[in-house]
Design an enzyme around this catalytic site. Structure first.
Site: not given
Length: 339
Positions: A222, A226
């Protein structure tokens, strides 16, 4: 959304997966590029998302639902505002977020949204709820704020969609149950990914132990911002555990380094700031059979569109005064097309 299902066996007699470390390091170095190629058994869900393409329904009586997007200074919050505006929902011009964003004005879709800090949350929310009694709050803040925000929503009595991952999830559900407020809570707002997860849960329920003895390797990539482990990955792993696979959550290989993401995972550079690539690889005890499940998302509109559907779903439940108060995205899927 494209899907691919291929099957064969006995083709991984000696091949190893160089990109997934068998150690329990969560963020190890990947030795070479992950090609996301066709595997012995592959379920590949790959979505590249850009602009929202839903047709607005301006004549729907429910479409002018007022929503307050908390965390609107972030990329996910902005994507939700764009999707909501396109769908004809009314985005109220206030929001709250981290203290560092307090005082900012987010200009988007012809709107100017004033961002307030944590100290003003209760006063601002109560005021907005009084002005907009049909208000639905959408939360895309940060994991550390999940539980405090949920307590506030319950205290004020405003229905909410929790798209933020992390926090103490057991406490989150307890808070909502005690407050009796309506809520959609899901770590994954992309409806197509949720449908895949639901299929995995059905398989785990109907065929427990089917993969006993198999080893599992998991990689998730990600955007660097994140901070927590993918909630979707954890949910899929729980299904594999029910299917008989032994796997600890700390064995998940998190990749957050942009260089690794481009060179080893194959994430397009233009989507480094917003993507979700997942790979689950199963190998039989004698290494003669392999199964691979993969789902890749570039961009954020798949989540933004799902969030808007969740808002419409929740507004309907509130209007009907439904007995059930806590929902997830599977409930939203079962309701059918919300627009």
């Amino acid at each position: 959304m494209a899907s691919l299902l291929k099957a064969s066996s006995n083709v991984f007699l000696s091949e190893k997966l160089p990109f997934l470390s068998r150690s329990k390091t969560r963020q190890g170095v990947v030795p070479k590029k992950v090609t996301f190629r066709s595997a012995p058994v592959t379920l590949s869900l790959s979505t590249s998302t850009g602009t929202v393409e839903h047709d607005p329904i301006s004549n729907s009586p429910d479409i002018a639902i007022p929503i307050m997007v908390n965390g609107c200074a972030g990329k996910m919050g902005k994507s939700v505002i764009q999707a909501a505006d396109f769908a004809g929902l009314h985005v109220v011009p206030v929001s709250f977020d981290a203290e560092k964003n307090s005082g900012q004005t987010v200009e988007l879709c012809g709107k100017k949204i004033l961002v307030h800090g944590p100290s003003d949350r209760e006063r601002i929310l109560a005021s907005v709820f009084q002005e907009y009694p049909n208000l639905i709050v959408v939360d895309y803040t940060v994991p550390a704020a999940v539980n405090d925000n949920a307590e506030l929503y319950g205290k004020v009595g405003v229905p909410f969609v929790m798209g933020t991952t992390g926090g103490d999830r057991d406490q989150l559900y307890k808070t909502v149950e005690e407050s009796k407020v309506y809520a959609v809570i899901s770590p994954q707002m992309g409806k197509q990914v949720v449908a895949f997860l639901a299929a995995m849960e059905i398989m785990a329920e109907q065929f427990p132990g089917a993969f006993s003895g198999y080893s599992l390797q998991v990689m998730e990539s990600h955007q660097a911002g994140k901070l927590d482990t993918s909630g979707t990955a954890k949910a899929i792993i729980s299904c594999f555990q029910k299917l008989g696979v032994s796997f600890d959550m700390d064995q998940i290989q998190m990749i957050r380094d942009p260089k690794q993401q481009v060179e080893m995972v194959g994430v397009p550079e233009e989507h480094l700031s917003g993507h979700a690539f997942h790979l689950y690889h199963l190998t039989s005890p004698d290494q003669t059979v392999s199964f691979e499940f993969q789902h890749n998302v570039c961009g954020r509109s798949i989540y933004a569109e799902g969030t808007v559907d969740a808002v419409l779903f929740l507004a309907k439940k509130v209007k009907l005064k439904a007995d059930k108060r806590i929902y997830n995205m599977i409930d939203v899927l079962r309701e059918g097309n919300m627009r």
